[in-house]
Enzyme design. Structure first.
Site, mmCIF file in Angstrom:
data_model
loop_
_atom_site.group_PDB
_atom_site.id
_atom_site.type_symbol
_atom_site.label_atom_id
_atom_site.label_comp_id
_atom_site.label_asym_id
_atom_site.label_seq_id
_atom_site.Cartn_x
_atom_site.Cartn_y
_atom_site.Cartn_z
ATOM 1 N N TRP A 1 0.652 -1.389 0.127
ATOM 2 C CA TRP A 1 -0.068 0.032 -0.187
ATOM 3 C C TRP A 1 0.914 1.212 -0.046
ATOM 4 O O TRP A 1 0.270 2.174 -0.823
ATOM 5 C CB TRP A 1 -1.077 -0.166 1.233
ATOM 6 C CG TRP A 1 -1.866 -1.003 0.915
ATOM 7 C CD1 TRP A 1 -2.064 -2.268 1.789
ATOM 8 C CD2 TRP A 1 -3.052 -1.129 0.024
ATOM 9 N NE1 TRP A 1 -3.291 -3.072 1.437
ATOM 10 C CE2 TRP A 1 -3.756 -2.576 0.258
ATOM 11 C CE3 TRP A 1 -3.361 -0.421 -1.105
ATOM 12 C CZ2 TRP A 1 -4.740 -2.780 -0.366
ATOM 13 C CZ3 TRP A 1 -4.539 -0.861 -1.782
ATOM 14 C CH2 TRP A 1 -5.060 -2.132 -1.757
ATOM 15 N N ASP B 1 -1.551 6.812 6.520
ATOM 16 C CA ASP B 1 -2.484 5.919 6.040
ATOM 17 C C ASP B 1 -2.533 4.504 7.102
ATOM 18 O O ASP B 1 -1.857 3.917 7.270
ATOM 19 C CB ASP B 1 -2.077 5.291 4.818
ATOM 20 C CG ASP B 1 -2.970 4.020 4.358
ATOM 21 O OD1 ASP B 1 -4.071 3.894 4.989
ATOM 22 O OD2 ASP B 1 -2.711 3.449 3.453
ATOM 23 N N LYS C 1 -11.953 -1.871 6.909
ATOM 24 C CA LYS C 1 -11.256 -2.935 7.754
ATOM 25 C C LYS C 1 -11.706 -2.775 8.988
ATOM 26 O O LYS C 1 -12.096 -3.736 9.705
ATOM 27 C CB LYS C 1 -9.603 -2.663 7.881
ATOM 28 C CG LYS C 1 -9.011 -3.448 6.506
ATOM 29 C CD LYS C 1 -8.871 -2.490 5.266
ATOM 30 C CE LYS C 1 -8.173 -3.190 4.016
ATOM 31 N NZ LYS C 1 -7.397 -2.180 3.324
HETATM 32 C C1 LIG Z 1 -6.997 -1.812 2.138
HETATM 33 C C2 LIG Z 1 -5.959 -0.865 2.142
HETATM 34 C C3 LIG Z 1 -5.945 0.217 1.325
HETATM 35 C C4 LIG Z 1 -6.878 0.439 0.152
HETATM 36 O O1 LIG Z 1 -8.048 0.943 0.471
HETATM 37 P P1 LIG Z 1 -9.084 1.228 -0.463
HETATM 38 O O2 LIG Z 1 -10.191 1.612 0.099
HETATM 39 O O3 LIG Z 1 -9.630 -0.414 -1.387
HETATM 40 O O4 LIG Z 1 -8.859 1.989 -1.627
HETATM 41 C C5 LIG Z 1 -4.890 1.373 1.537
HETATM 42 N N1 LIG Z 1 -4.126 1.199 2.495
HETATM 43 C C6 LIG Z 1 -4.071 0.377 3.314
HETATM 44 C C7 LIG Z 1 -3.065 0.238 4.509
HETATM 45 C C8 LIG Z 1 -5.226 -0.725 3.413
HETATM 46 O O5 LIG Z 1 -4.949 -1.755 4.288
#
Ligand SMILES: *Cc1c(COP(=O)(O)O)cnc(C)c1O
Length: 362
Positions: A103, A174, A198
Site C-alpha cells: 500500500w 494511512d 477494515k
Molecule cells: C485496504 C488498504 C488500502 C486500500 O483501500 P481502498 O479503500 O480499497 O482504496 C490502502 N491502504 C491500506 C493500508 C489498506 O489496508
C-alpha cells in the site's frame, strides 16, 4: 437466521454483530420514520443528525480537537493516495514516504505523478517483513509532508508508535487497517486517513482527519470533488455522500465507545493477537513471517513448513468454518485478520484447529 462464521478476511472485513443487527432494522425503517436509512435524503433532519453524531463520536473516540476537520469521503483510501499529492505536492516540492509494503508502494506511485518523492526508508529488501527503525528513517527537512502506513495489511507489520518527523513537516498516516484499534496521537499528525472496510464499516468510504491549516494551504485549482476545502465547507455534503456507509461508521463508533473506547480496543486486540502469536512461536509446523518487534495486531501473517501443507490447511480450515485465511499472493501462506470486531473466541477456535492439524500431519 443462518449461522455466521469467524471471518478472517483482510477487507472488507468482519463488523460488530450489534451494528449489523441495528442496520437490519434501520434498512427497513429508520428510527420509526417509516423510511429506510438508504432512502432518506442526505439533506433531511434524520440523516443530518446521523452525520453530526458520527463526527462527534469520532472526535470523542480519538480526542480530535477543533484544529482538525473530520471528513467522510468517497473512493476509499486509494483516492487519498492521489488527493494528498494533488493538494500539497507540485513543482519544486518534495514529499517523503516510508515504503513498508504494497500500500505504501501504491501511495508512492501516485505521488510521483505530482512531484518529487523521497523514499525515507524501505523494507522492500526483505519482502516488507520488518519495519525500519526510527534511526533508519531519513526524513528530509523541508518536505511538503511525510507519509507512512501505520499497519501493513499484507505483510502483517505495524508501527508501535508515531514516527518523529522534522519540525514543521506535516505527518500523514494511512491508517486504513489499524485505525481506532488503539489510541492514536492525532496531534502529532497533519492528516490521518483510512478506507473504512477494515475497522470502520463498508468499502468505498474513507475517513479523513485533517488539520485545518493544511486544508487552507491545499491547492485550489482542482475539481471541487478533489478539494478538502470543499468537503470541509459543506460538512462532507458537497454532493450526495455515501449515506449508508456514514450511518454504519457511526454505529461502529458507538460500539467502540460502548466497549470502553480505544484503550479497551487496544487491550482486546493485544490479547487476541497473543493467542495466535504464542502458538506460532511454539509450533513446529507454523511460523509468523513478520519480525517479532514489528508484528501487527491486526493482520497476522504466517507460513507452514511446505506449500502443499499450506494449501491443505487453507482448504480444511475453510471447510471447518474458518474462511479468509489465505495470505495475499505477494506473501503466500496464511493471514489471519483480527480487526476490532473479530471475537477472541474465533482466534482460540483457529489455534485449536491449527494444533489438531499439526498433530494429524506430523
Ligand atoms: C485496504 C488498504 C488500502 C486500500 O483501500 P481502498 O479503500 O480499497 O482504496 C490502502 N491502504 C491500506 C493500508 C489498506 O489496508
Amino acid at each position: 437466521m443462518t449461522e455466521r462464521l469467524f471471518n478472517f478476511s483482510a477487507g472488507p472485513a468482519i463488523l460488530p454483530e450489534p451494528v449489523l443487527q441495528s442496520a437490519q432494522s434501520a434498512l427497513w425503517a429508520f428510527e420509526d420514520s417509516g423510511i429506510g436509512i438508504l432512502e432518506h435524503s442526505h439533506r433531511g433532519a434524520l440523516f443530518s443528525k446521523v452525520i453530526e453524531e458520527t463526527e462527534a463520536n469520532c472526535r470523542k473516540l480519538a480526542g480530535i480537537s477543533d484544529d482538525y476537520e473530520v471528513l467522510f469521503l468517497q473512493g476509499g483510501a486509494s483516492t487519498q493516495f492521489f488527493m494528498i499529492p494533488m493538494s500539497w505536492l507540485g513543482e519544486g516540492k518534495t514529499a517523503s514516504y516510508v515504503n513498508t509494503g504494497t500500500w505504501s508502494n501504491k501511495a508512492i506511485k501516485e505521488a510521483k505523478l505530482y512531484g518529487d518523492v523521497h523514499v525515507a526508508a524501505s523494507s522492500e529488501d526483505k519482502n516488507f517483513s520488518y519495519l525500519p527503525t526510527e534511526a533508519e528513517i531519513q526524513w528530509p527537512a523541508g518536505a511538503a509532508y511525510a507519509h507512512y502506513t501505520s499497519n501493513n495489511t499484507i505483510a502483517g507489520t505495524q508501527f508501535a508508535g508515531t514516527p518523529t518527523v522534522p519540525e514543521g513537516v506535516p505527518l500523514i498516516c494511512d491508517a486504513s487497517s489499524d485505525i481506532f484499534s488503539k489510541p492514536i496521537d492525532v496531534g502529532a499528525h497533519g492528516m490521518i486517513y483510512a478506507g473504512a472496510q477494515k475497522n470502520l464499516g463498508p468499502s468505498g468510504l474513507a475517513l479523513v482527519i485533517v488539520r485545518k491549516d493544511m486544508v487552507e494551504t491545499a491547492k485550489q485549482e482542482l475539481p471541487s470533488m478533489l478539494q478538502y476545502r470543499v468537503h470541509a465547507k459543506t460538512g462532507s455534503c458537497f454532493n450526495t455522500p455515501p449515506t449508508f456507509g456514514i450511518y454504519i461508521m457511526g454505529e461502529v463508533f458507538k460500539w467502540i465507545l460502548e466497549q470502553g473506547g480505544l484503550d479497551a480496543m487496544a487491550k482486546l486486540n493485544e490479547s487476541k493477537a497473543a493467542i495466535l502469536y504464542d502458538y506460532l512461536d511454539e509450533s513446529a509446523m507454523f511460523r509468523g513471517t513478520a519480525r517479532e518487534s514489528d508484528r501487527s495486531l491486526m493482520n497476522i501473517a504466517f507460513r507452514a513448513t511446505s506449500e502443499e501443507l499450506e494449501a491443505q490447511f487453507i482448504k480444511e480450515a475453510t471447510a471447518a468454518g474458518l474462511p479468509g485465511l489465505k495470505g495475499h499472493r505477494s506473501v503466500g501462506g496464511m493471514r489471519a485478520s483480527t480487526y476490532n470486531a473479530f471475537p477472541a473466541k474465533g482466534v482460540t477456535f483457529l489455534v485449536d484447529f491449527m494444533k489438531s492439524f499439526e498433530n494429524k500431519n506430523k
